[in-house]
Motif scaffolding. Sequence first.
Motif, PDB file in Angstrom:
ATOM      1  N   VAL A 251       0.077   4.351  -6.065  1.00  0.00           N
ATOM      2  CA  VAL A 251      -0.508   3.033  -6.322  1.00  0.00           C
ATOM      3  C   VAL A 251      -0.302   2.651  -7.784  1.00  0.00           C
ATOM      4  CG1 VAL A 251      -2.703   1.802  -6.544  1.00  0.00           C
ATOM      5  CG2 VAL A 251      -2.210   3.102  -4.473  1.00  0.00           C
TER       6      VAL A 251
ATOM      7  N   GLY B  31       5.120  -2.345  -3.767  1.00  0.00           N
ATOM      8  CA  GLY B  31       4.731  -0.942  -3.685  1.00  0.00           C
ATOM      9  C   GLY B  31       5.740  -0.155  -2.891  1.00  0.00           C
TER      10      GLY B  31
ATOM     11  N   ARG C  39      -4.646  -1.419  -8.489  1.00  0.00           N
ATOM     12  CA  ARG C  39      -6.025  -0.994  -8.773  1.00  0.00           C
ATOM     13  C   ARG C  39      -6.851  -2.178  -9.283  1.00  0.00           C
ATOM     14  NH1 ARG C  39      -6.657   4.743  -9.815  1.00  0.00           N
ATOM     15  NH2 ARG C  39      -4.675   5.845  -9.603  1.00  0.00           N
TER      16      ARG C  39
ATOM     17  N   ALA D 187       0.834  -1.201   0.000  1.00  0.00           N
ATOM     18  CA  ALA D 187       0.000   0.000   0.000  1.00  0.00           C
ATOM     19  C   ALA D 187       0.868   1.250   0.000  1.00  0.00           C
ATOM     20  CB  ALA D 187      -0.910   0.000   1.232  1.00  0.00           C
TER      21      ALA D 187
END
Length: 297
Positions: free
Chosen positions: A35, A131, A40, A27
């Motif tokens: 992101v 991420g 997504r 995250a």
Amino acid sequence: MKKHGRIGVPCNNGWVTERGRLVLAGAPIGQAGDVSPRLREALANADVVAAEDTRRLRRLATELGVELTGRVVSYYDANEVARAKELVETLKEGRTVLVITDAGMPGVSDPGYRLTRLAVEEGITVTALPGPSAVTTALAVSGLASDRFCFEGFPPRKAGERARRLAALATEERTMVFFESPHRLEESLKAMAEAFGADRPAAVCRELTKTYEEVRRGGLAELAAWAHGDVRGEITLVVAGHVAGEAEPDLDDLVAEVARQVEAGKPRKTAIVDVAKAAGVPKRVLYDAVHRGSTTP
């Protein structure tokens, strides 16, 4: 279009259900714009989204314009053990379970490790959507050596346990990365100054990637004095490693100096602090040597 339900493959006797897939989703640590398109898509298509904070997840989904079509469940420290068992059963049914924490990668000082371990034991596929990471981001902006580093998580809360943990890291040659809460930052920096030396280079990285991002660099004692103020936000602390080959003070000589000062009337605790500070050695190391009565490692 999303396809809910079990995953199957044909065989001579019909369809055989496959095991599901566990997705560990990194995250953003501050900016929703960090992101990736893959995250997504994964959020929109997962059968189950296990979130450390379901409210934050829904806010993130709204900011991203993503509709969560799967079931959303909470997955945090207090329910991690029980929830992990439930989610493994869901995975065994052939579902896709996505785990997301408030920031960073699940399992790195956040819930995720127990579920991953159970999934691996069950032969379930585990994958990750990488991420932003507070660990590597802080390391990159710290200005300290980044070719070799170790992540130490949160220092122990209790003073004695923290002192012992840090004393064990005093000769660690790799750059060290810690997490710490704002209200314990000053205490931890003081403890590190005692264990590693007041002038050991370090960087306090606050609110990384956010509006009020701040990086403070300096010696540990200097940073501890700065942290006496009202420090807020998410904190990542980077500390330089011990330099191999540095001339080490002779502990026998230092123990003898402590004895001389005690004989001259100085309290032993004060003598240890003064001698350690003058020699540039961690107070805990000299304290242990004095109380052992021997400097043998």
